[in-house]
Write a protein that holds these residues in place. Structure first.
Motif, short mmCIF file in Angstrom:
data_model
loop_
_atom_site.label_atom_id
_atom_site.label_comp_id
_atom_site.label_asym_id
_atom_site.label_seq_id
_atom_site.Cartn_x
_atom_site.Cartn_y
_atom_site.Cartn_z
N UNK A 75 0.72 -1.38 -0.02
CA UNK A 75 -0.01 -0.09 0.13
C UNK A 75 0.81 1.27 -0.05
N UNK A 76 2.12 1.04 -0.17
CA UNK A 76 3.03 2.37 -0.13
C UNK A 76 2.85 3.34 -1.08
N UNK A 77 2.63 2.97 -2.31
CA UNK A 77 2.40 4.00 -3.64
C UNK A 77 1.30 4.62 -3.25
N UNK A 78 -0.23 3.96 -3.03
CA UNK A 78 -1.34 4.57 -2.90
C UNK A 78 -1.35 5.65 -1.64
N UNK A 79 -0.68 5.33 -0.54
CA UNK A 79 -0.81 6.11 0.77
C UNK A 79 0.13 7.20 0.31
N UNK A 80 1.39 6.98 -0.36
CA UNK A 80 2.51 8.22 -0.45
C UNK A 80 1.49 9.44 -1.40
N UNK A 81 0.95 8.80 -2.44
CA UNK A 81 0.09 9.82 -3.48
C UNK A 81 -1.01 10.43 -2.74
N UNK A 82 -1.68 9.96 -1.66
CA UNK A 82 -2.35 10.73 -0.65
C UNK A 82 -1.58 11.71 0.13
N UNK A 83 -0.52 11.41 0.81
CA UNK A 83 0.20 12.13 1.59
C UNK A 83 0.73 13.29 0.77
N UNK A 84 1.19 13.19 -0.25
CA UNK A 84 1.76 14.13 -1.28
C UNK A 84 0.78 14.97 -2.13
N UNK A 85 -0.58 14.64 -1.76
CA UNK A 85 -1.71 15.39 -2.39
C UNK A 85 -1.95 16.70 -1.81
N UNK A 86 -1.52 16.88 -0.44
CA UNK A 86 -1.56 18.24 0.25
C UNK A 86 -0.64 19.53 -0.43
N UNK A 87 -1.34 20.37 -0.74
CA UNK A 87 -0.68 21.47 -1.58
C UNK A 87 0.56 22.04 -1.10
N UNK A 88 1.39 22.38 -1.80
CA UNK A 88 2.71 23.17 -1.53
C UNK A 88 2.37 24.68 -1.16
N UNK A 89 2.67 24.99 0.15
CA UNK A 89 2.65 26.28 0.51
C UNK A 89 3.71 27.30 0.64
N UNK A 90 3.54 28.39 -0.26
CA UNK A 90 4.43 29.53 -0.38
C UNK A 90 5.26 29.96 0.85
N UNK A 91 4.29 30.13 1.99
CA UNK A 91 4.94 30.44 3.29
C UNK A 91 6.10 29.40 3.73
N UNK A 92 5.59 28.26 3.60
CA UNK A 92 6.60 27.38 4.17
C UNK A 92 7.69 27.20 3.26
N UNK A 93 7.95 27.49 2.04
CA UNK A 93 9.04 27.55 1.23
C UNK A 93 9.92 28.69 1.95
N UNK A 94 9.24 29.65 2.22
CA UNK A 94 9.73 30.98 2.69
C UNK A 94 10.43 30.53 4.14
N UNK A 95 9.93 30.03 4.95
CA UNK A 95 10.16 29.59 6.12
C UNK A 95 11.35 28.70 6.41
N UNK A 96 11.32 27.50 5.25
CA UNK A 96 12.31 26.60 5.44
C UNK A 96 13.68 27.09 4.77
N UNK A 97 13.73 28.01 3.83
CA UNK A 97 14.91 28.66 3.20
C UNK A 97 15.27 29.71 4.34
N UNK A 98 14.59 30.37 4.86
CA UNK A 98 14.96 31.32 6.16
C UNK A 98 15.73 30.56 7.01
N UNK A 99 15.26 29.43 7.39
CA UNK A 99 16.01 28.69 8.42
C UNK A 99 17.53 28.11 7.97
N UNK A 100 17.49 27.80 6.82
CA UNK A 100 18.74 27.50 6.26
C UNK A 100 19.82 28.65 6.26
N UNK A 101 19.31 29.95 5.90
CA UNK A 101 20.08 31.03 5.62
C UNK A 101 20.33 31.40 7.00
N UNK A 102 19.71 31.46 8.08
CA UNK A 102 19.86 31.72 9.28
C UNK A 102 21.06 30.87 9.86
N UNK A 103 21.35 29.81 9.44
CA UNK A 103 22.62 28.98 9.83
C UNK A 103 23.83 29.41 9.30
#
Length: 373
Positions: free
Chosen positions: A102-130
């Motif tokens: 069931x790994x393929x079907x469940x991964x498709x469901x997990x990755x169906x959540x939309x990408x969020x612009x604010x999370x892109x900004x937050x993750x890259x900011x975390x890396x830059x701060x390091x």
């Protein structure tokens, strides 16, 4: 290169994988400590010519930061779990616990959540701060949608990575990404790929890319060859695209585009042979997924594994062998080239008498196929 006859109506080139070639010792040797494995692209210099594949099983913000501190370039997948969920930890745990059925079907469901612009900004900011170089990756399909978010977040290197990327995508349904216009207007260097042929790479170089990723469906987690019947043996692909780099330098009056092998790189020996065939650097997935800090926890998968319509990859168990520092720089607990990758590259260069990566691209190689145990 000569062709072979497949049948009465079809001929094809003979192509080679890394397992088909070997590096030849020369008359000169050096001390390993006298060898430099540094890699420079644009304004950035790294202690080793290694990038992490932008895959959720390999790179989290924390591991990207650690990679940067260890002298390599970590690349975060900006369409992965870290930009879909505020806390992706429960989903990592679930993916690791899934059964093969069931790994393929469940991964498709997990990755169906939309990408969020604010999370892109937050993750890259975390890396830059390091205080380490910041690199993020988008697919060609998402580049136009999120590229401004990525640039505004302060990325240092922008990676456009797909199974295959062309400078001349044709579509009757959507407006394709105009790579040449996009790269020209961008304020940061762009690495783009994959490409697996001389012509495709030459066209990508003409878009203004700083680097071209070489590969198509060659990784341990990819089933592209089984699903689509498409595969590019990596030794030949890297050599072809190194030839395109040479010809593009003549065409452009000296502009140098970096060739980065991406796929089919399982051991330190593969890294050595990729550079021997003409690569400037390598992008590693499976090799880094085996590190103790890898977020996949001994499992490895890429974006192809959860494609919503035609999955062309799988979740594979690669195990955990050592901390990331040992996987890169040793000492190694294994005998098979899966750890101390940088040390092995340094020793191979010293054994053949070369002092830096650029020189090592000229090393003699032979065709010597063998099968791993």
């Amino acid at each position: 290169m000569s062709e072979v006859e497949i049948g009465a109506g079809k001929r094809g080139r003979r192509a080679y994988a890394f397992d088909d070639i070997a590096v030849v010792p020369s008359r000169r040797t050096r001390d390993p400590q006298d060898v430099s494995v540094q890699w420079s692209i644009d304004a950035f210099t790294f202690e080793s010519p290694i990038l992490s594949a932008p895959m959720d099983s390999v790179a989290s913000p924390a591991t990207v930061i650690q990679m940067g501190r260890l002298g390599m370039l970590g690349v975060l997948d900006l369409e992965g779990l870290w930009t879909r969920y505020e806390d992706p930890t429960p989903y990592y745990d679930e993916i690791k616990a899934l059964t093969d059925g069931n790994v393929t079907k469940r991964m498709q469901e997990i990755y169906s959540e939309p990408v969020k612009a604010e999370l892109i900004t937050a993750r890259l900011a975390e890396i830059r701060a390091a205080g380490v170089p910041v690199a993020g990756s988008l697919s060609p399909q998402r580049t136009q949608e999120f590229s401004q978010t990525v640039v505004d977040a302060g990325v240092d290197l922008f990676v456009i990575r797909g199974t295959t990327v062309s400078a001349e995508h044709v579509s009757q349904n959507t407006e394709p990404l105009n790579l040449k216009k996009f790269i020209y207007e961008l304020d940061v260097p762009v690495i783009v790929g994959g490409a697996s042929t001389y012509t495709a790479a030459l066209h990508l170089m003409r878009t203004g890319a700083a680097g071209v990723l070489v590969g198509f469906g060659g990784g341990a987690a990819s089933t592209t060859r089984a699903a689509l019947g498409i595969h590019a043996p990596m030794a030949t692909a890297v050599a072809d695209i190194a030839g395109a780099r040479r010809d593009y330098m003549d065409e452009s009056g000296g502009r140098y585009v970096h060739v980065i092998a991406d796929g089919g790189l399982d051991t330190a020996g593969d890294v050595v042979k990729a550079i021997a065939m003409g690569a400037d650097a390598v992008m590693l997935g499976t090799a880094l997924a085996r590190a103790a800090e890898a977020p996949g926890g001994g499992f490895h998968w890429g974006a192809e594994a959860h494609h919503p319509e035609l999955p062309r990859g799988r979740r594979v168990e690669v195990g955990t062998i050592a901390p990331l520092e040992n996987v890169l720089n040793g000492p190694t607990p294994t005998w098979d080239g899966r750890a101390n990758i940088v040390g092995a590259l340094r020793r191979s260069m010293a054994t053949t008498g070369y002092s830096d990566v650029k020189e090592f691209q000229r090393v003699e190689v032979v065709v010597a196929p063998y099968h791993r145990n």
